[in-house]
Each structure stands twice: as C-alpha cells, then as structure tokens.
Write a protein that holds these residues in place. Structure first.
Motif, PDB file in Angstrom:
ATOM      1  N   ASN A  16      18.352  -5.359 -10.421  1.00 27.84           N
ATOM      2  CA  ASN A  16      17.497  -6.349 -11.055  1.00 27.84           C
ATOM      3  C   ASN A  16      16.766  -6.287 -12.001  1.00 27.84           C
ATOM      4  O   ASN A  16      16.323  -7.156 -13.010  1.00 27.84           O
ATOM      5  N   GLU A  18      15.423  -4.108 -13.353  1.00 31.97           N
ATOM      6  CA  GLU A  18      14.009  -3.351 -14.089  1.00 31.97           C
ATOM      7  C   GLU A  18      14.267  -1.936 -13.766  1.00 31.97           C
ATOM      8  O   GLU A  18      12.503  -1.804 -13.441  1.00 31.97           O
ATOM      9  N   TRP A  48      25.132  -6.950  -3.907  1.00 31.00           N
ATOM     10  CA  TRP A  48      24.312  -7.442  -4.559  1.00 31.00           C
ATOM     11  C   TRP A  48      25.044  -8.908  -5.263  1.00 31.00           C
ATOM     12  O   TRP A  48      24.576 -10.232  -5.406  1.00 31.00           O
ATOM     13  N   LYS A 120      -2.319 -18.441 -16.279  1.00 37.56           N
ATOM     14  CA  LYS A 120      -1.822 -17.268 -15.771  1.00 37.56           C
ATOM     15  C   LYS A 120      -1.603 -16.065 -16.900  1.00 37.56           C
ATOM     16  O   LYS A 120      -1.661 -15.049 -17.245  1.00 37.56           O
ATOM     17  N   ASN A 122       0.141 -16.623 -21.447  1.00 35.10           N
ATOM     18  CA  ASN A 122       0.175 -17.866 -23.063  1.00 35.10           C
ATOM     19  C   ASN A 122       1.402 -18.302 -22.423  1.00 35.10           C
ATOM     20  O   ASN A 122       1.984 -18.102 -21.668  1.00 35.10           O
ATOM     21  N   LEU A 123       1.206 -19.983 -23.451  1.00 33.97           N
ATOM     22  CA  LEU A 123       2.100 -20.290 -23.089  1.00 33.97           C
ATOM     23  C   LEU A 123       2.866 -21.245 -24.447  1.00 33.97           C
ATOM     24  O   LEU A 123       1.633 -21.152 -25.466  1.00 33.97           O
TER      25      LEU A 123
ATOM     26  N   GLN B  59       7.952 -20.355 -19.462  1.00 35.74           N
ATOM     27  CA  GLN B  59       7.519 -20.718 -18.209  1.00 35.74           C
ATOM     28  C   GLN B  59       8.295 -21.693 -17.361  1.00 35.74           C
ATOM     29  O   GLN B  59       7.295 -21.298 -16.289  1.00 35.74           O
ATOM     30  N   SER B 131      15.049 -14.059  -4.662  1.00 36.82           N
ATOM     31  CA  SER B 131      16.031 -13.027  -5.425  1.00 36.82           C
ATOM     32  C   SER B 131      17.333 -13.158  -6.240  1.00 36.82           C
ATOM     33  O   SER B 131      17.333 -13.797  -7.164  1.00 36.82           O
ATOM     34  N   HIS B 136      14.755 -13.694 -10.378  1.00 36.96           N
ATOM     35  CA  HIS B 136      13.362 -13.501 -11.207  1.00 36.96           C
ATOM     36  C   HIS B 136      13.195 -12.357 -11.394  1.00 36.96           C
ATOM     37  O   HIS B 136      13.618 -11.493 -10.062  1.00 36.96           O
ATOM     38  N   THR B 137      12.479 -11.677 -11.851  1.00 39.29           N
ATOM     39  CA  THR B 137      11.710 -10.323 -11.853  1.00 39.29           C
ATOM     40  C   THR B 137      10.976 -10.385 -10.428  1.00 39.29           C
ATOM     41  O   THR B 137      10.791 -11.282  -9.390  1.00 39.29           O
ATOM     42  N   TYR B 138       9.979  -9.220  -9.854  1.00 34.96           N
ATOM     43  CA  TYR B 138      10.014  -8.419  -8.554  1.00 34.96           C
ATOM     44  C   TYR B 138       8.671  -9.256  -8.805  1.00 34.96           C
ATOM     45  O   TYR B 138       8.104 -10.212  -7.779  1.00 34.96           O
ATOM     46  N   GLU B 143       4.234 -12.907  -7.250  1.00 37.71           N
ATOM     47  CA  GLU B 143       3.322 -14.317  -7.616  1.00 37.71           C
ATOM     48  C   GLU B 143       4.179 -16.060  -6.760  1.00 37.71           C
ATOM     49  O   GLU B 143       3.681 -16.400  -6.866  1.00 37.71           O
ATOM     50  N   LYS B 150       4.560  -4.868  -4.310  1.00 37.94           N
ATOM     51  CA  LYS B 150       4.902  -3.753  -3.372  1.00 37.94           C
ATOM     52  C   LYS B 150       5.714  -4.827  -2.063  1.00 37.94           C
ATOM     53  O   LYS B 150       6.837  -4.696  -1.258  1.00 37.94           O
TER      54      LYS B 150
END
Lengths: 319, 200
Positions: A16, A18, A48, A120, A122-123, B59, B131, B136-138, B143, B150
């Motif tokens: 992913n 990350e 995957w 939530k 910055n935009l 966003q 996913s 997207h990230t986790y 969110e 987790k």
C-alpha cells in the motif's frame, strides 16, 4: 504465528506504499531468509494486484461522460422532427422562456454565499479566476455564487493563505470580521482567529483597511504586516519564512534563534514550549519536512546538545 | 472564459480517472451495474452544481468514495433492504475458510479471485474492496468508514489470509507456483550435482 502476522502486516503496508524504511529493510531480510518466504511474498503480491482488477466491473466510461456532460451543460441534444404548428408553439414557448429569464436577470438579486469549511484538515481551494487559497484547518471561507463576474470578493473566518491572480479591472478582496483587504496581485496570509487580526504580505502589495473603513487604507509590501486590535491598526515588519508552514508542511530555520524556532514549532505542532534560562539564544539551522514531532525533538537535541523532552502537551528544553 | 474551460477539463479528468473504480465500489453495495452507474453519475452532476470551486482540490478525490458509499446506503435504505442488518452477523463467518462450489469448469484466476472476494466476511470485504479500488491509505479508509486504523489493518490482514488460503486451496496460481517449485528443485538438483561432482 505472531511473527507471521507481523510480517504480513508489513507486507500489506509495503504493497500500500505505507511502509517505513525500517519495515522495508525487515521485509527484504525476511524474503532473503528463506526461498519459501519469497514464494509467499510473490503469492501475496499476485493476489494484491489481481484483487484490484478483479473487483472492477465493466463500464463504458466514455459514454457515461457524454451523458454527464450533456446534463451539466444543460443541453441534452435531442433531435425531434416538428410539425409547423408544433414549431409555432415551440417559438411561443421559447419567447416566454426568454421573457422569464430576462425577468430573473434584471431582478436585483441577493448575493448567495457558498460556504466551505476546513473541518478535518487544511483545504486547497482553486477559484474560477485561478486564485488559489489554502484554508487552514478550522477555517471557513464564503464565496459568492456569482464570484468572478462582477466582483471578486470572499469572506474569511480563521486563517488562510491567498495566491491571487491579479486583475486591475476587477480587484480581489477579502472581508473578515474587522478587516477589508484588497490585493494588488500577490501572495498574502490573513489570520482572523480572534480579536487580533493580522494580514501579512509575502509577495506583491495589498491595500489594508478596517472593515468599517475608520482609517485611511495603508499599503503593505512584502514582509510587512498590518495588525488590527480593536480597530487600531499597526504596521510592522515580519519574518515570513515559516508563516504558512501549516500549508507547505515545511519548517525552515536558517541560523534562527531557539526562541523563534519554539514559536514556529508551537504554531505547527500545537504544543506549549518552555525554554529554561537564557537557552533561547541558541541558533538553529534545519529544515523539517512534515516530520513527526518525535523526529524533530531528536534532531533538535542532536543540533543543540540540549535536553529536550515532552511532558504532557509541553515541550521542555533545558541544559 | 478560459478559466471555465480549465475547470471543465479538470472535471472531465476527475470523472474519467475514477469512474470505473467508483462504479465498481458502488457495485459492491448495490449488486447492480446500472444503479451503480446511476449513483456515480448523479454524484458527479451534484459535484458540478454544488462544489465546482473545489474541483481539483486534493480532498475531493478522497471524498468521492465516501460519498458513493453514503449514496449507496441511502439508496438501499430507500429500497427497504437493510444494509446494516447484513453487517451484524460478520463475526459468525469470522476466520472461516472461503469455500467455493467445486463445479467451476476451469475458471480464469481473476474470476475466481472476484468470487472469493464476494465471499469474504462483510466488514472484511468492505474494508478490503475500498482499499483495492480507491488506493487510499489506511488512515483515509479508517476515516471514510468511521473505524480505527488498527481495525482497518486487522481486516486487511484477515482478508489477505483468507484470500491466500483460498488461492492455495483452489490452485489458482498453480502455474506460477509450480514454476517456482521447479526453479527451486532445479537449483537444489544442480547444487547436489556440483557437490557430488567436484567436492569428492
């Protein structure tokens, strides 16, 4: 089993994008440890990759776009053959339409404001005239429905950074609770978060006056700020280097006194900072590119040789 | 006028980049291609009307998937199918194996994988598909679905374990695996051969 789950989590984070550098290293090690591990990794990689394409359903994107485009452009093209009398009625109908449209256009309209919240995060907002606005988390920007045509004006609550496309015929302006800011083609920051309002210019010029225009407008140049406290306006010179770090996510310090560094860190990480004695005169040269606070603390410790640690929400700096 | 065309272009790019993924995501809820496309097209029309100024905002891309999900759930509720009811019994199927009826006549790996994903426990499937389709990230997934990072990580792990077991059971990647085995055996054989020939 625990070990397996751990390495599997790393694999997934890796796939992913990350993973941390440390995790990449661990994964590489694990893969080279044993050929069956490499095999396992290949299998998971294959699953995957295949799962993202296998989940896709067949659609005709091009056709769908034509459909959506027709709808938003308000011209769904239908070819209809008309009989003469139908044509006459159509003409009458379109005349009626023209009249009612004219009525609505000529009627003085109340301006409708469209509100954008940065709830939530910055935009980044791009306006139709090409002007770019970074709205800081917690801020609210209101843009008129008819923005750009006759007026270029926005309302701001909170903090925002403006990169304005200049147009002498139609100047851009920002209204806050207590200020009226008119650009002369420029980059500037507006902070309207309490009784104190501040406008700082990074590039170009800005004309500043209080909202009620109780004082003559002043012209601010790059590196200058207007600070408005209860209708009293002061002009001052400011160091603009880390003012918009919340938007750029970069903090730059160039032989900067620790007291100033502390102020910028406080603003960026939303923490309190306490510096013991006269340690504030330490000079720092560093660039932090969206680094976690722990990393920054570590680096500052190395740079200054001082003891730096978090206690609750407070960063303590001592000998 | 020029600016307007730029917004149009951005909008078109946004649409074309995400349309298939978003429809596929909608499909995971609605199980019907036509209504899935409807939901996504309606969303884009709404964005054009209401949020034109934000087109191009980073966003927005992230918001698209969340919006599709919400609109699908609203649509399901309107049709009196209770989506949440379905989610409740997720723990019953928890770490159970995914079984497929054994009557597939030599299906393609991708078809099998698609079917296997269908059979994942609901919550697990929801996280995993979001996913795989959105990239997207986790954190963003967490969110978007209103769960913790987790939990996302756990569900992703569970999904991949089940998919892996399924792939092995059904020999989906048999060709690939046997090649690896062959390679391994071959190098072992060569090693033995070298040892025997030169070390004695």
């Amino acid at each position: 089993m625990g070990e397996n789950i751990h390495i599997q989590e790393i694999m997934l984070r890796y796939l992913n994008g990350e993973q941390t550098p440390e995790e990449s290293r661990q994964l590489e090690q694990w893969i080279t440890d044993n050929p069956s591990n490499a095999e396992e990794f290949d299998l998971i990689k294959k699953i995957w990759a295949d799962t993202s394409s296998a989940a896709l359903i067949p659609v005709d994107t091009h056709l769908a776009w034509q459909h959506v485009k027709a709808k938003i452009m308000g011209r769904e093209t239908k070819v209809v053959k008309m009989f003469p009398w139908k044509r006459a009625m159509a003409i009458a109908a379109s005349l009626l339409l023209v009249i009612s449209v004219a009525y609505f256009l000529l009627k003085p309209k109340e301006i409708e404001w469209r509100e954008t919240f940065a709830q939530k995060a910055n935009l980044e907002i791009k306006l139709e005239d090409g002007t770019k606005i970074s709205l800081r988390k917690g801020g609210k920007l209101s843009i008129p429905e008819n923005f750009g045509k006759e007026i270029r004006q926005v309302k701001l609550e909170g903090e925002a950074f403006f990169d304005v496309v200049h147009n002498a015929q139609n100047p851009f302006s920002v209204i806050t609770a207590n200020s009226l800011i008119k650009d002369i083609g420029t980059l500037f920051l507006v902070q309207s978060t309490g009784i104190i309002e501040q406008v700082t210019v990074m590039e170009g010029e800005v004309s500043y006056t209080t909202k009620r225009e109780t004082q003559p407008a002043i012209l601010l140049k790059a590196g200058e700020s207007a600070v408005n406290v209860k209708e009293k306006v002061q002009r001052k010179n400011v160091d603009t280097s880390n003012l918009i770090s919340w938007s750029t996510r970069i903090l730059t310090f160039n032989n900067t006194a620790l007291t100033i560094v502390a102020k910028d860190l406080k603003n960026y990480y939303n923490i309190e900072i306490e510096i013991a004695g006269n340690l504030g005169i330490h000079k720092i040269t560093a660039i932090f590119n969206n680094e976690p606070l722990e990393q920054v603390i570590k680096e500052l410790g190395l740079l200054t040789g001082l003891a730096i640690k978090m206690q609750g929400n407070k960063l303590l700096i001592s000998e | 006028m020029e600016e307007a065309t730029e917004i149009e272009k951005n909008f078109e790019t946004l649409f074309k980049q995400h349309y298939q993924q978003l429809c596929s995501y909608a499909f995971t809820f609605l199980k019907d291609a036509e209504s899935s496309e409807d939901v996504v097209q309606e969303l884009f029309i709404k964005i054009w009307e209401k949020q034109k100024l934000e087109i191009g905002a980073t966003q927005l891309k992230y918001y698209l998937f969340t919006a599709v999900r919400n609109n699908c759930i609203t649509r399901l509720q309107k049709n009196k199918k209770n989506y949440f009811e379905e989610l409740k019994d997720e723990d019953a199927t928890d770490e159970m194996k995914i079984f497929l009826e054994k009557n597939e006549e030599a299906a393609q790996p991708k078809e099998l994988i698609a079917k296997a994903m269908e059979l994942l426990p609901p919550k697990c499937r929801e996280v995993f598909l979001l996913s795989r389709l959105s990239g997207h990230t986790y954190m963003q997934i967490a969110e978007s679905l209103g769960i913790s990072v987790k939990t996302v990580e756990n569900q992703m792990g569970k999904a991949i374990r089940l998919m892996k077991a399924f792939a092995k059971e059904n020999n989906i990647y048999a060709a690939m695996l046997s090649f690896i085995f062959f390679e391994k055996n071959l190098s072992q054989a060569i090693g033995v051969f070298i040892n025997n020939t030169f070390l004695n």
